[in-house]
Design an enzyme around this catalytic site. Structure first.
Site, PDB file in Angstrom:
ATOM      1  NE  ARG A 120     -10.558 -18.309 -39.226  1.00 25.30           N
ATOM      2  CZ  ARG A 120     -11.016 -18.177 -38.172  1.00 25.30           C
ATOM      3  NH1 ARG A 120     -10.136 -18.451 -37.037  1.00 25.30           N
ATOM      4  NH2 ARG A 120     -12.221 -18.270 -37.668  1.00 25.30           N
ATOM      5  CD  GLN A 203     -15.890 -42.226 -39.436  1.00 23.82           C
ATOM      6  OE1 GLN A 203     -17.165 -42.165 -39.911  1.00 23.82           O
ATOM      7  NE2 GLN A 203     -15.337 -43.077 -38.862  1.00 23.82           N
ATOM      8  CG  HIS A 207     -10.616 -41.223 -41.905  1.00 25.16           C
ATOM      9  ND1 HIS A 207     -11.109 -40.218 -41.059  1.00 25.16           N
ATOM     10  CD2 HIS A 207     -10.687 -42.145 -40.943  1.00 25.16           C
ATOM     11  CE1 HIS A 207     -11.187 -40.636 -40.038  1.00 25.16           C
ATOM     12  NE2 HIS A 207     -10.947 -41.881 -39.890  1.00 25.16           N
ATOM     13  CE1 TYR A 355     -18.068 -17.623 -38.338  1.00 28.24           C
ATOM     14  CE2 TYR A 355     -16.836 -17.609 -40.357  1.00 28.24           C
ATOM     15  CZ  TYR A 355     -16.830 -17.597 -39.285  1.00 28.24           C
ATOM     16  OH  TYR A 355     -15.455 -17.718 -38.502  1.00 28.24           O
ATOM     17  CG  LEU A 384      -7.991 -29.787 -34.485  1.00 27.91           C
ATOM     18  CD1 LEU A 384      -9.251 -29.549 -35.209  1.00 27.91           C
ATOM     19  CD2 LEU A 384      -6.920 -28.431 -34.555  1.00 27.91           C
ATOM     20  CE1 TYR A 385     -12.802 -32.941 -39.276  1.00 25.83           C
ATOM     21  CE2 TYR A 385     -11.130 -31.405 -39.877  1.00 25.83           C
ATOM     22  CZ  TYR A 385     -12.344 -31.650 -40.043  1.00 25.83           C
ATOM     23  OH  TYR A 385     -13.147 -31.083 -40.984  1.00 25.83           O
ATOM     24  CG  HIS A 388     -14.447 -40.310 -32.225  1.00 21.06           C
ATOM     25  ND1 HIS A 388     -13.196 -39.787 -32.259  1.00 21.06           N
ATOM     26  CD2 HIS A 388     -14.522 -41.166 -33.149  1.00 21.06           C
ATOM     27  CE1 HIS A 388     -12.518 -40.191 -33.165  1.00 21.06           C
ATOM     28  NE2 HIS A 388     -13.276 -41.397 -33.994  1.00 21.06           N
ATOM     29  N   GLY A 526      -8.883 -24.976 -35.578  1.00 18.73           N
ATOM     30  CA  GLY A 526      -9.111 -25.868 -36.806  1.00 18.73           C
ATOM     31  C   GLY A 526      -9.094 -24.836 -38.194  1.00 18.73           C
ATOM     32  CB  SER A 530      -9.703 -26.301 -42.187  1.00 16.35           C
ATOM     33  OG  SER A 530     -10.861 -26.404 -43.301  1.00 16.35           O
TER      34      SER A 530
HETATM   35  C1  HEM Z   1     -19.028 -44.865 -35.595  1.00 16.09           C
HETATM   36  C2  HEM Z   1     -18.270 -43.932 -35.846  1.00 16.09           C
HETATM   37  C3  HEM Z   1     -16.704 -44.141 -35.650  1.00 16.09           C
HETATM   38  C4  HEM Z   1     -15.864 -45.041 -35.126  1.00 16.09           C
HETATM   39  C5  HEM Z   1     -16.347 -46.560 -34.779  1.00 16.09           C
HETATM   40  C6  HEM Z   1     -14.645 -44.632 -34.989  1.00 16.09           C
HETATM   41  C7  HEM Z   1     -13.442 -45.326 -34.857  1.00 16.09           C
HETATM   42  C8  HEM Z   1     -12.290 -44.989 -34.804  1.00 16.09           C
HETATM   43  C9  HEM Z   1     -11.138 -45.528 -34.506  1.00 16.09           C
HETATM   44  C10 HEM Z   1     -11.124 -46.870 -33.934  1.00 16.09           C
HETATM   45  C11 HEM Z   1     -10.000 -44.687 -34.701  1.00 16.09           C
HETATM   46  C12 HEM Z   1      -8.580 -45.227 -34.404  1.00 16.09           C
HETATM   47  C13 HEM Z   1      -8.273 -44.584 -33.235  1.00 16.09           C
HETATM   48  C14 HEM Z   1      -6.508 -45.223 -33.015  1.00 16.09           C
HETATM   49  O1  HEM Z   1      -6.469 -46.245 -32.520  1.00 16.09           O
HETATM   50  O2  HEM Z   1      -5.881 -44.420 -33.220  1.00 16.09           O
HETATM   51  C15 HEM Z   1     -10.319 -43.604 -35.161  1.00 16.09           C
HETATM   52  C16 HEM Z   1      -9.652 -42.361 -35.662  1.00 16.09           C
HETATM   53  C17 HEM Z   1     -10.004 -41.262 -36.152  1.00 16.09           C
HETATM   54  N1  HEM Z   1     -11.384 -40.924 -36.143  1.00 16.09           N
HETATM   55 FE1  HEM Z   1     -13.069 -42.188 -35.695  1.00 16.09          FE
HETATM   56  N2  HEM Z   1     -14.649 -43.239 -35.496  1.00 16.09           N
HETATM   57  C18 HEM Z   1     -15.938 -42.903 -35.778  1.00 16.09           C
HETATM   58  C19 HEM Z   1     -16.425 -41.909 -36.381  1.00 16.09           C
HETATM   59  C20 HEM Z   1     -15.601 -40.665 -36.639  1.00 16.09           C
HETATM   60  C21 HEM Z   1     -15.985 -39.448 -37.064  1.00 16.09           C
HETATM   61  C22 HEM Z   1     -17.576 -38.982 -37.361  1.00 16.09           C
HETATM   62  C23 HEM Z   1     -14.941 -38.493 -37.161  1.00 16.09           C
HETATM   63  C24 HEM Z   1     -15.113 -36.995 -37.340  1.00 16.09           C
HETATM   64  C25 HEM Z   1     -14.257 -36.291 -37.950  1.00 16.09           C
HETATM   65  C26 HEM Z   1     -13.717 -39.068 -36.676  1.00 16.09           C
HETATM   66  C27 HEM Z   1     -12.422 -38.846 -36.852  1.00 16.09           C
HETATM   67  C28 HEM Z   1     -11.331 -39.676 -36.628  1.00 16.09           C
HETATM   68  C29 HEM Z   1     -10.211 -39.342 -36.591  1.00 16.09           C
HETATM   69  C30 HEM Z   1      -9.541 -37.805 -37.334  1.00 16.09           C
HETATM   70  C31 HEM Z   1      -9.290 -40.397 -36.359  1.00 16.09           C
HETATM   71  C32 HEM Z   1      -7.829 -40.444 -36.406  1.00 16.09           C
HETATM   72  C33 HEM Z   1      -7.582 -41.067 -37.893  1.00 16.09           C
HETATM   73  C34 HEM Z   1      -5.929 -41.387 -37.976  1.00 16.09           C
HETATM   74  O3  HEM Z   1      -5.057 -40.854 -37.438  1.00 16.09           O
HETATM   75  O4  HEM Z   1      -5.700 -42.307 -38.780  1.00 16.09           O
HETATM   76  N3  HEM Z   1     -14.232 -40.415 -36.339  1.00 16.09           N
HETATM   77  N4  HEM Z   1     -11.644 -43.755 -35.244  1.00 16.09           N
END
Ligand code: HEM
Ligand SMILES: *[C@@H]1O[C@H](CO)[C@@H](O)[C@H](O)[C@H]1NC(C)=O
Ligand SMILES: *[C@@H]1O[C@H](CO)[C@@H](O)[C@H](O)[C@H]1NC(C)=O
Ligand SMILES: *[C@@H]1O[C@H](CO)[C@@H](O)[C@H](O)[C@H]1NC(C)=O
Length: 621
Positions: A120, A203, A207, A355, A384-385, A388, A526, A530
């Site tokens: 990987r 999440q 983050h 697995y 890819l992460y 939602h 992914g 990872s």
């Molecule tokens: C109720 C739950 C959640 C809410 C309200 C939420 C909301 C958001 C919002 C508002 C953004 C910013 C989007 C933008 O304008 O670029 C975001 C980014 C993101 N979310 Fe969620 N999210 C939730 C759950 C999750 C979950 C479970 C994951 C799973 C891994 C996830 C992964 C991400 C990722 C990777 C980003 C990009 C972050 C970044 O680039 O800074 N989110 N989310």
């Protein structure tokens, strides 16, 4: 030689010069950049030669020829013998009795784990190469860590279509795409029984390194360590860290409520946090990551890790009564980084993979391999992460059922239920399936739309280009991608060519593997990012990976025995709740459908001073 050439140029008359110039302009405007068609295969590198030509650099790809398409003998043999990713996946997720045996023979288990890690990780460029502003190698792209790196360089600006030469001149409207193919009609539970405990861990964990710099745009990150640094616990900057620290026995600041420990308020630890104006001061908790006030699930994990930090400080203090606050703090941080990686590999990735082979976190497996202990977060990894679809239509805790509006930015949920009950309830509630399309709650559609817009701004190549980059066969048709007829027919209408479908929509609508949460592309793209990110951590390098780094045997043991279950159970009062990344078989795995009250996300009431990504949401939802 040089002088003669200049001499000749000088001798050209004015008319001649003008004609030359005109011809130059014409050829510039007519001929597309030949690299737009992505002619170089097998990770060969395309460079333009003059205005018309291109050259593929096939060095060390194992291929040769104009487009790096002819395999060398050993490459041919390897490719002939290599099973497809779907075959490997099938074997690893079947034959439990065989795997049970394999798991108990350390030599065999180690060899397989070593193979998993190296095969990987070798798909990831290290040191990193491109970024969203440089599609050729440059010192700026290497050295400016404010950028996410790029695994595939952006499509050149002067291409006929956004995907190069294939597909239509304009891509489908993001809002239409999201509403048509990603919006949930009826909740589709994940067949791997992934639960909310997993979803919030995902999440929370990601983050710490997916922290897009909203002021600079989607190509940039504020996470300058590019990996598992636990900045979501300790803060990105030293200034933020100091505001969160107690400066006694290495500990972090905290508050006590109902006899239990929670993060301090922003009054007690004055750091920037994103909260809407209506949140009362006593519920504005302060933690390492600015946006963790968004979801109580995030704040739950922040609380657990805060308690773990202070618990480990106590353990270390007993071992090292002579150590000062700083050394206790720093050593505890390294232990928590180790615990995180251990839990992510052995609980989190183990669950996701499905697995029967038992994954192992053991840095020593790589000590006799070629492996770079460094990492750079790729923009594509972030994209890819965006899982939602994991999010349900409402959040069930004990006998309460929270809508998005009631749940988001509501830390009162933590105090009302306590960590133990939240863990228990989140472990029982099933999450949504990610691949397969049409499983995103309406409250989150705006996030998906923004994601598509960002990938276009950053000039992402197509899904099929990414599949080729990760040694997968490109999809041949839209039906091949989705495994059904209805969505694929309309997608063909919208995109025109399977080679033109974008990466993120592609990942979301891809046919899942049988009984799985994801399709093939999500896993095969992914997993390399990872594992490289986890094992490339400095604590996994030979000089760090020894007991003294972690305060001696006691600390090293904490790292090497960490599990999700002990993480929780060491930090809650009373009887330990159900703790799992999947809904236990004893719990029925059904969940409600969209309730009318869940259609508004509550993201619309965010403090205008707050995080820009949330602010943008607020205007439209
Ligand atoms: C109720 C739950 C959640 C809410 C309200 C939420 C909301 C958001 C919002 C508002 C953004 C910013 C989007 C933008 O304008 O670029 C975001 C980014 C993101 N979310 Fe969620 N999210 C939730 C759950 C999750 C979950 C479970 C994951 C799973 C891994 C996830 C992964 C991400 C990722 C990777 C980003 C990009 C972050 C970044 O680039 O800074 N989110 N989310
Ligand atoms: C290399 O690719 C170009 C552009 O796609 C194509 O026209 C050419 O025929 C290919 N060359 C060979 C040797 O396959
Ligand atoms: C990185 O690049 C951005 C955009 O060009 C620039 O604003 C920033 O100052 C650079 N950072 C460093 C440390 O040079
Ligand atoms: C926040 O959660 C509390 C406690 O669970 C609940 O009573 C309250 O209604 C919620 N607040 C909002 C604004 O929905």
């Amino acid at each position: 030689m040089k002088f003669t050439m200049f001499g000749e140029l000088g001798a050209l008359n004015r008319q001649g010069m003008l004609l030359l110039l005109l011809a130059g302009i014409l050829s510039l405007s007519r001929a597309a950049n030949p690299c737009c068609s992505n002619p170089c295969q097998n990770r060969g590198i395309c460079t333009t030669v003059g205005y018309q030509g291109y050259e593929c650099d096939c060095t060390r790809t194992g291929f040769y020829g104009e487009n790096c398409t002819t395999p060398e003998f050993w490459t041919w043999l390897r490719l002939t013998l290599k099973p497809t990713p779907n075959t490997v996946h099938y074997i690893l997720t079947h034959y439990p009795r065989v795997w049970n045996l394999v798991n108990q023979i350390p030599f065999v288990r180690n060899s397989i784990m070593r193979y998993v890690l190296t095969s990987r990780a070798h798909l990831i460029e290290s040191p990193p190469t491109y970024n969203s502003n440089y599609n050729y190698k440059s010192w700026e792209a290497y050295a400016n860590v404010s950028y996410y790196t790029r695994t595939l360089p952006p499509t050149p600006e002067d291409c006929p279509t956004p995907m190069g030469v294939v597909g239509k001149k304009t891509l489908p409207d993001p809002k239409y795409l999201v509403e048509t193919f990603l919006m949930r009609k009826k909740f589709i539970p994940d067949p791997q029984r992934t639960n909310m405990m997993f979803a919030f861990f995902a999440q929370h964990f990601t983050h710490q390194f997916f922290k897009t710099d909203q002021s600079r745009g989607p190509a940039f990150t504020t996470g300058l360590a590019h990996g598992v640094d636990l900045s979501h616990v300790y803060g990105e900057t030293l200034d933020r860290q100091h505001k969160l620290r107690l400066f006694t026995d290495g500990k972090l600041k905290f508050q006590v409520n109902n006899g239990e420990v929670y993060p301090p308020t922003v009054q007690e630890a004055p750091v920037e946090m994103t909260y809407p104006p209506h949140v009362p001061e006593h519920l504005k908790f302060a933690v390492g990551q600015e946006v963790f006030g968004l979801v109580p699930g995030l704040m739950m994990y922040a609380t657990i890790w805060l308690r773990e930090h202070n618990r480990v400080c106590d353990v270390l203090k007993v071992e090292h009564p002579d150590w000062d606050d700083e050394q206790l703090f720093q050593t505890t941080r390294l232990i928590l980084i180790g615990e995180t990686i251990k839990i992510v590999i052995e609980d989190y990735v183990q669950h996701l993979s499905g697995y029967h082979f038992k994954l192992k976190f053991d840095p020593e497996l790589l000590f006799n391999q070629q492996f770079q202990y460094s990492n750079r977060i790729a923009s594509e990894f972030n994209t890819l992460y965006h899982w939602h679809p994991l999010m349900p239509d409402s959040f069930k805790i004990e006998d309460k059922d929270y809508s998005y509006r009631e749940f988001l930015f509501n830390n009162s949920v933590l105090l009302e239920h306590g960590i133990s009950n939240m863990v228990d309830s989140f472990s029982r509630q099933i999450a949504g399936r990610v691949a397969g399309g049409r499983n995103m709650n309406p409250a989150l559609l705006k996030v998906a739309i923004t994601t598509i817009e960002h990938t276009r701004q950053m000039r992402y190549k197509s899904l099929n280009e990414y599949r080729k980059r990760f040694a997968l066969k490109p999809y041949e048709s839209f039906e091949d991608l989705t495994g059904e007829k209805e969505m694929s027919a309309e997608l063909k209408e919208l995109y025109g060519d399977i080679d033109a479908i974008e990466m993120y929509p592609g990942l979301m609508i891809e046919k899942p593997r049988p009984g799985a949460i994801f399709g093939e592309t999500m896993v095969e793209l992914g997993a390399p990012f990872s594992l490289k990110g986890l094992m490339g951590n400095p604590i996994c390098s030979p000089e760090y990976w020894k007991p003294s780094t972690f305060g001696g045997k006691v600390g090293f043991d904490i790292v090497n025995t960490a599990t999700l279950k002990t993480l929780v159970c060491n930090n809650v009062k009373g009887q330990c709740p159900i703790v799992s990344f999947s809904v236990p078989e004893s719990v029925p795995s059904k969940s409600g459908s969209i309730s009318p009250k869940s259609s508004n996300s509550g993201l619309d009431s965010v403090n205008p001073q707050g995080h820009a990504l949330l602010k943008e949401q607020s205007t439209e939802l």
